[in-house]
Each structure stands twice: as structure tokens, then as C-alpha cells.
Design an enzyme around this catalytic site. Structure first.
Site: not given
Ligand code: NAI
Length: 732
Positions: A162, A166
Site C-alpha cells: 500500500y 501510495k
Molecule cells: P472506503 O473503503 O470507505 O472507500 C473506498 C471506496 O473505493 C469503496 O467504496 C470501494 O468500494 C471503492 N473501490 C475499491 N476498489 C475499487 C475499484 N477497483 N474501482 C472502483 N471503486 C473501488 O475508504 P476511505 O477511507 O474512504 O478511503 C478513500 C481513499 O482514501 C482510499 O484511496 C484510501 O486509501 C485513502 N486513505 C484513507 C485514509 C483514511 O483515514 N480514511 C487514510 C489514508 C488514505
């Protein structure tokens, strides 16, 4: 005024939940048409469902917004973007947000763990953004967000897959920001922190609940608004706080000595200094790195600054008060036929033109030095890494670019003998994005001043130190007249032009070594800017001064684009009196490589103004000669503007030594020695020395007046109008 996204089409990937959902809702509320993309899988990349995206689309529509769902994986970037085009007809903003996690300690990370993470985060962002790019480019608007993570920036146990993906996204964004600059496409990276299904496994429930996604969305919206100029930035954001990150580099230390092998022991012994962040710099472009390497090469060569630890300097950044006026150690240079001829060949002179022979053959009765050779002895001050020794100039030498050059000759250059150059910092300017250092170099033969050079050096990223933006000491570039050029000359540079030109003393490997050039971001070694400068200078000399070096007075150019050896240089010239405006283009591409340029010529021998300088004895005579030239060139225009007669009494040792009349009232203006036949509108009395000080800009005329050094009779206010004939040139 609130920030509206009316008329904009936004794609948010992974918008079925978490942060993406919040962005989609926020954009929808502010008038954007939103493509809600979500595959609807689990957190590890398994499964698929349309429910997540549909629900968010419903939410947006229920509030009166415009939204459509897309259920493709971001790996199918074309399909995702096609939904935007099919439904809303365009794509303006792409938020790469979709993500999954497959945490494993490093040795247990399987191929699938690695590949899936990279495919969704890094490759997915690439596929989606590439599909949108040309649409953004054509419409000259685009905003892109890449979602990185603290794990990527700092590393995190169990997240090798990851964190590497990233940080890859940051690299992607940085390059997109550079490639998008021309097209108003901005790209920024965020490292968010918010409670979501991804973080609920690693954070306590209280924290998950209080770190709301709505504390991240406002940053994303601002970065994507048309008013926001930010691009290539990296931001940490969460809990209502936003911070910007940048790279930091220590001053570092040279551990190699001339003609000695470089050893690991030397690295060990200097380790603390290499890692000392005192006076660290903040590099932000790749281009400069080549220059820093070149700087190191020349410093090793001259053993300059190796003993002195640059990091020990106590000041940081730029302090004009310390730097301005600083004199660099003088340099000497001995001239010979070989050098003079080598330079002429270096700037493209050839025996196929019979009139070039006087610059190429020492046995020619008029053998002479090309006037533009005047830059050669002066550049020693720059080449030796001399700027590094200037106090108050704590700058990143990787970020230094040669921006402009001015050269003025006081007499034709000799073809042999030793010359001495004295360099000093004339001024340091704060241009916001960078700093401009004006380096003045005076070159002497014995006590006689031969020529004056002003190097204008731009230091990217060194601005913002609270300095002034402009300087009366800067020799300004001037735009050409708004008409077709009066003359055009075209010359082809050879494939080996730079290889030949460098023998005149600019050894920068950028001009010969393909791998160095590649490090600087160039496809091939580039021609020296001062080589194109030499081509352009001799074009003007041939076209308008019959190749007579004695008629060449001064040249100014701005280096605007690089030239590749082998390309043709096309010099376009406009004659405005004795000033020849010019610009130089690469014929094959039309790119302007020297801009705002001009050459000042002396009138042909025997012209009246020329004879006046022979009145010698008084320094002011030279200035009046120049004023005479200007009146000859543009007298009628001056008469219209000024409409007055000025008398001058120049004193020496308290007695009147010369009288001059500048008549800008009658006919097309005139200058003559002696008092005015009628009554001058105003008459100034000043000593020869003070007159020169005023003209040089060292003595303020008002102050001189109040100090009794400058006396005036008649309409004193008219004195202000004199500025039009004295201005833009302190060194008349
Ligand atoms: P989340 O799991 O709630 O949202 C991610 C969404 O992406 C999900 O709804 C999922 O279905 C969708 N997804 C996954 N693979 C996919 C694909 N191949 N095509 C289309 N959609 C897909 O997670 P969150 O926390 O909202 O994360 C959003 C972004 O922020 C991610 O990239 C995560 O790595 C990044 N991030 C989040 C942090 C946090 O504290 N929440 C910290 C650092 C980074």
C-alpha cells in the site's frame, strides 16, 4: 463569494462510501454534475455491487443535484470516463479516491497482495486520469486529485504494498502537474485521515466517529476550483486541519578532491555534515539538479568551497543587505589569436563567407575580435561557483538559471594580452516565484575599462524574502516594434556547435554529455545560450554595421528557450535609429529562443556625435556625445515630448570648463557645444564629477540640488523632462 461548481463535471472514484461519498455530495451541493463511481466490493478488493454508487446518486438527486452512477473498476478508466462524456458531455475534475487494503507484514505479502493494491491505487489512477487527460487538455481546464496516505509518505508496518503504491501516486501527480501546466490542468495530492470502513479496523471507534470525512472534503473542493492556482502540492488533511508538505535537502558536503579517488571513508568522516539540516533548502524541480552537479564539478575542479562547510553559514535564505555590493575575487584571462578565432568558429563563423575572414585569420589586415567575445573573460566569475561565496545568498545552486545577459563595450576588444574582470552583486530582486541576482562584471585591460557585463541569474523558488521586485540597475530587455522585421538572417548551427563553443570556456556537460542532459530533463545536449547570443550579435553586426566591431556598442538578450545543435537560427531585426531590436528563433520549430533583445550600434565613423567625444578631457563629454546620438535617432519625438532648451555649464576646479546646449524645442532637436544663442529655458551648473555621479545614478539630482552641487537657473521643473534622454541607461 461562495465557490460554485456550476457547469463542471466531476468524477469521484470509490464514491460509494467513506471519503469519496463525502466529496460527491459536496460537489453535488455546489452545482457540479457528479459521476459516482464505485465497484461496490469489500475492503480487500473482492465482490461487486451497484448498491453503493446508486445510494449516493440517490442522495445527491434528492437534494436537487445532478449525478449518475458508474460501477466499473477504476482499472477500466476509459469506461468510467465514458460515463461522464455520455451523460454530461465533458469531464473537468477527476478525484482518484478508490482504494482497498491488503495489509501483510512484508515477507508474507503475496504476489496477489502486491498486484491488487498496485492495480487499484496506482494503475487505476493512471487509467482513469489518462482517459480524461486529452479532454482536459483540449478544453484548457482540468483539476486532478491523487489520494496518497501517511503510510506512503512515512512508511507503515504491514503496508509495503500500500505505501509503495501510495507514494507512486505522489510521483504521478507531480509529473501531471508539470505536463499539465500549459493547459491549465492542475494536479495535487492529499494524504487524508478520516474514519471510514478502511480505518475502523485500525482506529478506536471514538476516533473513527470524530474524524469525519466532511473535514477533508473542503480541501478537495478548493484544490479543484478554477480560482485555485495550486498544482503539484502535497497536503495532509484531517480533523479540520490542513498542512502542506515539501522536500527538504541538507546543504550537503563535497567529499571528493580533485584528481583523487572518492572513498567510503571520506563519506563516513563527513557523515554528520552530510546529514546536517541547518540551512536546509527546499528543492522543487528536477531541472536544477543538473546544474548543482555541474556546480559541484567546477567546485571540485577549483577546490573551491570544499574546505568551507557551506552549512556553517548562520544566515538562511537571501539577505540583500549583505549580498548587494559584495565584490567577488577578481579573475584574469589571457587572450590569444587562438581563443579569438576559436570563439568566432564557436559562434558559427565560416571561411565560406569572405567577410568573416577578419575574425578567423590572424594574418588578415583587419584581424579583430568579435564584440560578443566580451562575455568570455567575464564568465570566469560565474564558472568558478563564485556565487557560492557571496554572503547573504544562501540559495539552492541546483535552481540557478541564466536568464538574461547585457554586454557593453567601451572599446574594441584586443586580440591578445591579459585582461582582468571584477564582479560584484549589483542587486537581488524578489520576483515571488524566484529571486533574480544581478551580477555586474567590469573587464579591464590595465586600467582601461574594456567592457561591462550584467548577468541576470534566476534562482527558482528563492523568492518571497521580502525584497524589491525591480531595480534601476537592471538593464531591461525591450520588446521589438510591432511590424514585420526589417531584416532576417538565417544560419544553421552544426551538430558539433556546442562541442566547439564550449572550448571558449563554458565546460558545462549539459552541452555535450547526453546523460547529463537527460538528468536535466532534455532529450539531447543543448546549445549554450551564449552561443545563440553570439550568432545573433554577428548577424546584426553584418547586416547593419558592415562587420565593423568598432561600431558595436551593446547587446541585451533574454534566454527564453533552448536550441539543439544542428537546428537553424533565424535572427529577425528591426532598425530604430542606432538601436537594432531583434529576436532569434529556431527556424524549424518557430520557437523564440532569444527575446526582448537589442544591439546598440555607434553611428558610422565621422558622424557629428562621434566627433564630439574627441573633445575629451571631461568625462561628461562622453555623455553629451551619447545624448547627441539619441537626439539624432529620435529627435523629433523628443521635441514633441520635451519642448525645452537646456543649457549646461560643466565646471572643473570651480571654473566653467565646457558649455553645452540641448535644444529639444526647435526643428528635430540638436546638441551643440557652447551656450544657446537665445535664452535657455533652464540652465544647470554642475561639476564634471558630480554630473557623472548623477548620470550613473549614484547621486540623486534633488539631493545634489539641495546640497548645492547642482545649481539651476530658469524653469527648474523642466529638469524632470531630461529623464527621457538620460533614462534606461545609467552608463551613458
Ligand atoms: P472506503 O473503503 O470507505 O472507500 C473506498 C471506496 O473505493 C469503496 O467504496 C470501494 O468500494 C471503492 N473501490 C475499491 N476498489 C475499487 C475499484 N477497483 N474501482 C472502483 N471503486 C473501488 O475508504 P476511505 O477511507 O474512504 O478511503 C478513500 C481513499 O482514501 C482510499 O484511496 C484510501 O486509501 C485513502 N486513505 C484513507 C485514509 C483514511 O483515514 N480514511 C487514510 C489514508 C488514505
Amino acid at each position: 463569494m461562495s465557490l460554485s461548481f456550476e457547469g463542471r463535471v466531476v468524477l469521484v472514484t470509490g464514491a460509494g462510501g467513506g471519503l469519496g461519498r463525502e466529496y460527491a455530495l459536496a460537489f453535488g451541493e455546489r452545482g457540479a454534475s457528479v459521476v459516482v463511481n464505485d465497484l461496490g466490493g469489500d475492503t480487500k478488493g473482492g465482490g461487486k455491487s451497484s448498491a453503493a454508487a446508486d445510494k449516493v446518486v440517490e442522495e445527491i438527486r434528492s437534494k436537487g443535484g445532478k449525478a449518475v452512477a458508474n460501477y466499473d473498476s477504476v482499472e477500466d478508466g476509459d469506461k468510467v470516463i465514458q460515463t461522464a462524456l455520455d451523460t454530461f458531455g465533458r469531464i473537468d475534475i477527476v478525484i482518484n479516491n478508490a482504494g482497498i487494503l491488503r495489509d501483510r507484514s512484508f515477507p508474507r505479502t503475496s504476489d496477489l497482495d502486491w498486484d491488487l493494491i498496485h492495480r487499484v491505487h496506482l494503475r487505476g489512477s493512471f487509467m482513469v486520469t489518462r482517459a480524461a487527460w486529452n479532454h482536459m487538455k483540449e478544453q484548457k481546464f482540468g483539476r486532478i486529485i491523487l489520494t496518497s496516505s501517511a503510510a506512503g509518505i512515512y512508511g507503515n508496518f504491514g503496508q509495503a504494498n500500500y505505501s509503495s503504491a501510495k507514494l507512486g501516486m505522489l510521483g504521478l501527480s507531480n509529473t501531471l502537474a508539470i505536463e499539465g501546466r500549459k493547459y491549465n490542468i492542475h494536479s495535487n495530492t492529499i494524504a487524508p485521515i478520516a474514519g471510514s470502513r478502511l480505518t475502523e479496523e485500525v482506529m478506536p471507534p471514538d476516533l473513527v466517529a470524530s474524524l469525519k470525512a466532511e473535514y477533508v472534503a473542503p480541501l478537495v473542493l478548493w484544490l479543484c476550483h478554477q480560482q485555485c492556482a495550486e498544482s503539484g502540492g502535497l497536503f495532509e488533511v484531517g480533523a479540520g486541519w490542513i498542512g502542506k508538505l515539501r522536500w527538504e535537502r541538507s546543504q550537503g558536503r563535497i567529499v571528493r578532491h580533485k584528481e583523487q579517488p572518492m572513498s567510503p571513508e571520506a563519506v563516513r568522516d563527513k557523515w554528520d555534515e552530510i546529514c546536517d539540516f541547518t540551512d536546509a533548502t527546499h528543492p522543487n524541480t528536477t531541472q536544477g539538479s543538473l546544474l548543482s552537479i555541474v556546480d559541484v564539478l567546477s567546485r571540485v575542479e577549483t577546490e573551491d568551497d570544499i574546505a568551507a562547510n557551506p552549512a556553517s553559514s548562520t544566515s538562511s535564505g537571501i539577505n540583500p543587505a549583505e549580498a548587494v555590493g559584495f565584490k567577488l575575487p577578481p579573475t584574469t584571462c589571457s587572450l590569444s589569436n587562438t581563443q579569438v578565432i576559436l570563439y568566432a568558429l564557436g559562434v558559427g563563423m565560416s571561411t565560406k563567407d569572405p567577410d568573416h575572414l577578419r575574425f578567423l585569420y590572424e594574418g588578415h589586415p583587419d584581424f579583430s575580435c568579435l564584440p560578443s567575445f566580451g562575455v568570455v573573460p567575464s564568465q570566469a566569475a560565474m564558472m568558478g561557483g563564485g556565487l557560492a561565496s557571496v554572503p547573504g545568498l544562501n540559495i539552492d545552486f541546483t535552481q540557478v538559471l541564466h536568464g538574461e545577459q547585457y554586454l557593453e563595450l567601451y572599446k574594441p576588444l584586443p586580440t591578445s594580452g591579459s585582461v582582468r574582470s571584477e564582479a560584484s552583486i549589483a542587486d537581488v530582486l524578489d520576483k515571488g516565484s524566484g529571486a533574480v541576482i544581478l551580477l555586474d562584471v567590469h573587464t579591464y585591460s590595465g586600467k582601461e575599462l574594456l567592457c561591462y557585463n550584467q548577468f541576470s541569474v534566476f534562482v527558482v523558488g528563492a523568492g518571497g524574502f521580502g525584497g524589491k521586485r525591480s531595480s534601476e540597475k537592471a538593464m531591461a530587455a525591450l520588446p521589438p516594434p510591432n511590424r514585420a522585421p526589417d531584416a532576417v538572417m538565417i544560419d544553421t548551427t552544426t551538430r558539433d556547435q556546442a562541442a566547439l563553443y564550449r572550448l571558449s570556456g563554458d565546460w558545462n556537460p549539459l552541452h555535450i554529455d547526453p546523460s547529463f542532459a537527460a538528468m536535466g530533463g532534455f532529450q539531447a545536449p543543448i546549445l549554450h545560450g551564449l552561443c545563440s547570443f553570439g550568432f545573433a550579435a554577428r548577424h546584426v553586426l553584418k547586416q547593419f554595421a558592415n562587420n565593423d566591431p568598432a561600431r558595436f556598442k551593446a547587446i541585451k538578450v533574454r534566454f527564453s528557450k533552448p536550441v539543439t545543435p544542428g537546428q537553424s537560427l533565424q535572427t529577425e531585426m528591426w532598425k530604430e535609429g542606432n538601436r537594432i531590436h531583434m529576436q532569434c528563433k529556431v527556424k524549424e520549430t518557430g520557437a523564440v529562443v532569444l527575446s526582448g533583445a537589442y544591439v546598440d550600434l555607434h553611428g558610422p565613423p565621422g558622424s557629428p556625435a562621434e566627433n564630439l567625444t574627441k573633445e575629451a578631457g571631461l568625462q561628461s563629454a562622453v555623455v553629451f556625445a551619447e545624448i547627441g546620438r539619441r537626439i539624432q535617432d529620435m529627435g523629433s519625438e523628443l521635441v514633441k515630448k520635451v519642448d525645452a532648451v537646456f543649457g549646461w555649464e560643466i565646471t572643473r576646479d570651480g571654473k566653467t570648463a565646457a558649455q553645452w546646449t540641448i535644444d529639444l524645442k526647435n526643428g528635430s532637436g540638436s546638441l551643440h557645444e557652447g551656450p544657446h544663442a537665445g535664452k535657455a529655458d533652464v540652465t544647470f551648473t554642475v561639476s564634471d564629477e558630480d554630473f557623472i555621479e548623477v548620470v550613473k545614478g549614484n547621486l540623486n539630482p534633488q539631493k545634489a540640488f539641495f546640497a548645492g552641487k547642482l545649481k539651476a537657473r530658469g524653469n527648474i521643473m523642466l529638469g524632470q523632462k531630461l529623464e527621457v534622454i538620460l533614462k534606461d541607461h545609467a552608463k551613458l
